[in-house]
Design a protein around this motif. Structure first.
Motif, PDB file in Angstrom:
ATOM      1  N   ASN A   2       1.615  10.763  17.035  1.00  8.37           N
ATOM      2  CA  ASN A   2       1.354  11.037  15.610  1.00  8.37           C
ATOM      3  C   ASN A   2       0.856   9.810  14.861  1.00  8.37           C
ATOM      4  OD1 ASN A   2       1.828  13.748  15.663  1.00  8.37           O
ATOM      5  ND2 ASN A   2       3.934  13.603  14.950  1.00  8.37           N
ATOM      6  N   HIS A   3       1.487   8.660  15.086  1.00  8.61           N
ATOM      7  CA  HIS A   3       1.047   7.459  14.362  1.00  8.61           C
ATOM      8  C   HIS A   3      -0.374   7.071  14.789  1.00  8.61           C
ATOM      9  CE1 HIS A   3       4.701   6.753  12.204  1.00  8.61           C
ATOM     10  NE2 HIS A   3       5.402   6.879  13.315  1.00  8.61           N
ATOM     11  N   TYR A   4      -0.676   7.261  16.052  1.00  6.49           N
ATOM     12  CA  TYR A   4      -2.050   7.020  16.503  1.00  6.49           C
ATOM     13  C   TYR A   4      -3.013   7.942  15.767  1.00  6.49           C
ATOM     14  CZ  TYR A   4      -6.270   7.873  19.142  1.00  6.49           C
ATOM     15  OH  TYR A   4      -7.589   8.080  19.472  1.00  6.49           O
ATOM     16  N   LEU A   5      -2.661   9.214  15.663  1.00  9.07           N
ATOM     17  CA  LEU A   5      -3.551  10.174  15.000  1.00  9.07           C
ATOM     18  C   LEU A   5      -3.741   9.841  13.520  1.00  9.07           C
ATOM     19  CD1 LEU A   5      -2.329  13.453  16.717  1.00  9.07           C
ATOM     20  CD2 LEU A   5      -4.481  12.205  17.146  1.00  9.07           C
ATOM     21  N   TYR A   6      -2.679   9.369  12.859  1.00  8.40           N
ATOM     22  CA  TYR A   6      -2.830   8.935  11.465  1.00  8.40           C
ATOM     23  C   TYR A   6      -3.859   7.810  11.380  1.00  8.40           C
ATOM     24  CZ  TYR A   6       1.160  11.571   9.668  1.00  8.40           C
ATOM     25  OH  TYR A   6       2.001  12.569   9.273  1.00  8.40           O
ATOM     26  N   CYS A   7      -3.711   6.811  12.234  1.00  9.65           N
ATOM     27  CA  CYS A   7      -4.619   5.656  12.226  1.00  9.65           C
ATOM     28  C   CYS A   7      -6.033   6.063  12.615  1.00  9.65           C
ATOM     29  CB  CYS A   7      -4.110   4.576  13.178  1.00  9.65           C
ATOM     30  SG  CYS A   7      -2.524   3.858  12.725  1.00  9.65           S
ATOM     31  N   ARG A   8      -6.141   6.919  13.602  1.00 10.85           N
ATOM     32  CA  ARG A   8      -7.452   7.334  14.112  1.00 10.85           C
ATOM     33  C   ARG A   8      -8.258   8.099  13.074  1.00 10.85           C
ATOM     34  NH1 ARG A   8     -11.715   8.880  14.705  1.00 10.85           N
ATOM     35  NH2 ARG A   8     -12.787   9.732  16.504  1.00 10.85           N
ATOM     36  N   TRP A   9      -7.597   8.997  12.338  1.00 13.09           N
ATOM     37  CA  TRP A   9      -8.324   9.881  11.427  1.00 13.09           C
ATOM     38  C   TRP A   9      -8.281   9.438   9.969  1.00 13.09           C
ATOM     39  CZ3 TRP A   9     -11.802  12.528  13.627  1.00 13.09           C
ATOM     40  CH2 TRP A   9     -11.640  12.908  14.951  1.00 13.09           C
ATOM     41  N   GLU A  15      -6.337  10.632   2.869  1.00 10.44           N
ATOM     42  CA  GLU A  15      -4.991  11.041   2.458  1.00 10.44           C
ATOM     43  C   GLU A  15      -3.954  10.665   3.510  1.00 10.44           C
ATOM     44  OE1 GLU A  15      -6.869  14.658   4.485  1.00 10.44           O
ATOM     45  OE2 GLU A  15      -7.544  13.116   3.079  1.00 10.44           O
ATOM     46  N   LEU A  16      -4.389  10.475   4.754  1.00  8.78           N
ATOM     47  CA  LEU A  16      -3.464  10.075   5.815  1.00  8.78           C
ATOM     48  C   LEU A  16      -2.935   8.658   5.616  1.00  8.78           C
ATOM     49  CD1 LEU A  16      -5.277  11.594   8.933  1.00  8.78           C
ATOM     50  CD2 LEU A  16      -3.266  12.497   7.718  1.00  8.78           C
ATOM     51  N   THR A  24       2.179   3.944   5.364  1.00 14.11           N
ATOM     52  CA  THR A  24       0.973   3.275   4.887  1.00 14.11           C
ATOM     53  C   THR A  24       0.777   1.900   5.514  1.00 14.11           C
ATOM     54  OG1 THR A  24       1.152   4.466   2.802  1.00 14.11           O
ATOM     55  CG2 THR A  24      -0.220   2.474   2.813  1.00 14.11           C
ATOM     56  N   LEU A  25       1.833   1.104   5.572  1.00 11.08           N
ATOM     57  CA  LEU A  25       1.679  -0.266   6.053  1.00 11.08           C
ATOM     58  C   LEU A  25       1.649  -0.366   7.576  1.00 11.08           C
ATOM     59  CD1 LEU A  25       3.703  -2.298   3.419  1.00 11.08           C
ATOM     60  CD2 LEU A  25       1.248  -1.805   3.520  1.00 11.08           C
ATOM     61  N   PHE A  26       1.765   0.753   8.250  1.00 10.78           N
ATOM     62  CA  PHE A  26       1.444   0.805   9.677  1.00 10.78           C
ATOM     63  C   PHE A  26       0.031   1.354   9.855  1.00 10.78           C
ATOM     64  CE2 PHE A  26       1.013   2.905  13.756  1.00 10.78           C
ATOM     65  CZ  PHE A  26       1.441   1.916  14.626  1.00 10.78           C
ATOM     66  N   THR A  27      -0.288   2.387   9.104  1.00 13.67           N
ATOM     67  CA  THR A  27      -1.584   3.046   9.249  1.00 13.67           C
ATOM     68  C   THR A  27      -2.730   2.089   8.931  1.00 13.67           C
ATOM     69  OG1 THR A  27      -0.584   5.177   8.709  1.00 13.67           O
ATOM     70  CG2 THR A  27      -2.981   5.021   8.520  1.00 13.67           C
ATOM     71  N   LEU A  28      -2.643   1.366   7.826  1.00 13.86           N
ATOM     72  CA  LEU A  28      -3.758   0.487   7.424  1.00 13.86           C
ATOM     73  C   LEU A  28      -4.116  -0.554   8.485  1.00 13.86           C
ATOM     74  CD1 LEU A  28      -3.114   0.016   3.605  1.00 13.86           C
ATOM     75  CD2 LEU A  28      -5.089   1.104   4.679  1.00 13.86           C
ATOM     76  N   PRO A  29      -3.151  -1.373   8.961  1.00 17.82           N
ATOM     77  CA  PRO A  29      -3.553  -2.349   9.995  1.00 17.82           C
ATOM     78  C   PRO A  29      -3.841  -1.701  11.340  1.00 17.82           C
ATOM     79  CG  PRO A  29      -1.203  -2.527   9.583  1.00 17.82           C
ATOM     80  CD  PRO A  29      -1.754  -1.566   8.554  1.00 17.82           C
ATOM     81  N   PHE A 165      -2.063   9.744  -7.023  1.00 12.27           N
ATOM     82  CA  PHE A 165      -1.489  11.094  -7.043  1.00 12.27           C
ATOM     83  C   PHE A 165      -1.026  11.550  -8.422  1.00 12.27           C
ATOM     84  CE2 PHE A 165      -0.487   9.389  -2.779  1.00 12.27           C
ATOM     85  CZ  PHE A 165      -1.263  10.263  -2.034  1.00 12.27           C
ATOM     86  N   GLY A 166      -1.027  10.637  -9.389  1.00 13.14           N
ATOM     87  CA  GLY A 166      -0.502  10.995 -10.707  1.00 13.14           C
ATOM     88  C   GLY A 166       1.007  11.153 -10.701  1.00 13.14           C
ATOM     89  N   ASN A 167       1.673  10.458  -9.784  1.00 15.37           N
ATOM     90  CA  ASN A 167       3.122  10.577  -9.636  1.00 15.37           C
ATOM     91  C   ASN A 167       3.698   9.206  -9.294  1.00 15.37           C
ATOM     92  OD1 ASN A 167       5.759  11.136  -8.939  1.00 15.37           O
ATOM     93  ND2 ASN A 167       5.271  12.606  -7.338  1.00 15.37           N
ATOM     94  N   TRP A 168       4.458   8.636 -10.231  1.00 17.22           N
ATOM     95  CA  TRP A 168       5.051   7.325 -10.018  1.00 17.22           C
ATOM     96  C   TRP A 168       5.996   7.304  -8.818  1.00 17.22           C
ATOM     97  CZ3 TRP A 168       3.571   2.964 -12.374  1.00 17.22           C
ATOM     98  CH2 TRP A 168       2.890   3.070 -13.582  1.00 17.22           C
TER      99      TRP A 168
END
Length: 191
Positions: A2-9, A15-16, A24-29, A165-168
């Motif tokens: 799953n984490h690979y797929l988040y990063c890949r796509w 939105e991923l 987020t801080l895993f997906t970005l790098p 997202f308009g949501n704090w």
């Protein structure tokens, strides 16, 4: 996977990047590494493991531990790190970040350690517990002036959430653990 797929796509489905399961801080790098397939994330996690081992050594050296090189062995052979390095999981990155924080604390760089600590929940959800624990350490060390810095990560993500997202509180309301606990779903009963 799953984490690979988040990063890949994530490059084609931004939105991923913000998904609280993917972190987020895993997906970005992880994005540039995922370009090379799941093996690319293996390389990313190996790099995280090596960098974490280096900072663990530096912290042990800074603390005048007799054989600081042994910290490298203890770090690399730690079951959570060792078992998850050849994976696309977030544990090696989180362990690396913790090693950097511990080095900064050993070096008494309180402000920088607080800034990085404040972002722990966005590497892994367990980061909230680690943030709390390190907050107690700051209290024990009477680092009162630097305590507010421990909120920088949450404030930054709240501002991003408001902008995107308009949501704090998106990072709480979109957290899969919070969603499951508040869903009212009956997960069964057992001893």
């Amino acid at each position: 996977w799953n984490h690979y797929l988040y990063c890949r796509w994530a490059p084609t489905h931004p939105e991923l990047i913000w998904d609280q399961w993917g972190k987020t801080l895993f997906t970005l790098p992880g994005i540039p590494f995922a370009y090379f397939g799941i093996q690319g994330l293996y390389v990313f996690n190996i790099i995280c493991c090596l960098v974490g081992a280096f900072f663990t050594y530096k912290a042990a050296h800074k603390l005048d531990i007799r054989y600081p090189w042994m910290a490298i062995l203890f770090y690399v052979l730690q079951p959570v790190v060792f078992a998850n390095t050849i994976s696309a999981l977030t544990e090696p990155l989180n362990a690396m970040v913790l090693a950097i924080i511990f080095y900064l604390l050993a070096d008494k760089r309180w402000a920088w350690a607080a800034v990085i600590t404040s972002f722990l929940p966005f590497f892994r959800t367990e980061g909230w517990v680690l943030l709390l624990g390190i907050s107690f350490y700051y209290i024990a060390r009477s680092q009162w002036k630097r305590m507010p810095i421990l909120a920088v990560g949450s404030i930054s993500f709240a501002a991003l959430g408001q902008f995107v997202f308009g949501n704090w509180l998106w990072f709480i309301s979109n957290n899969p653990y919070v969603q499951e606990n508040t869903s009212g779903r009956d997960w069964g009963h057992g001893s």
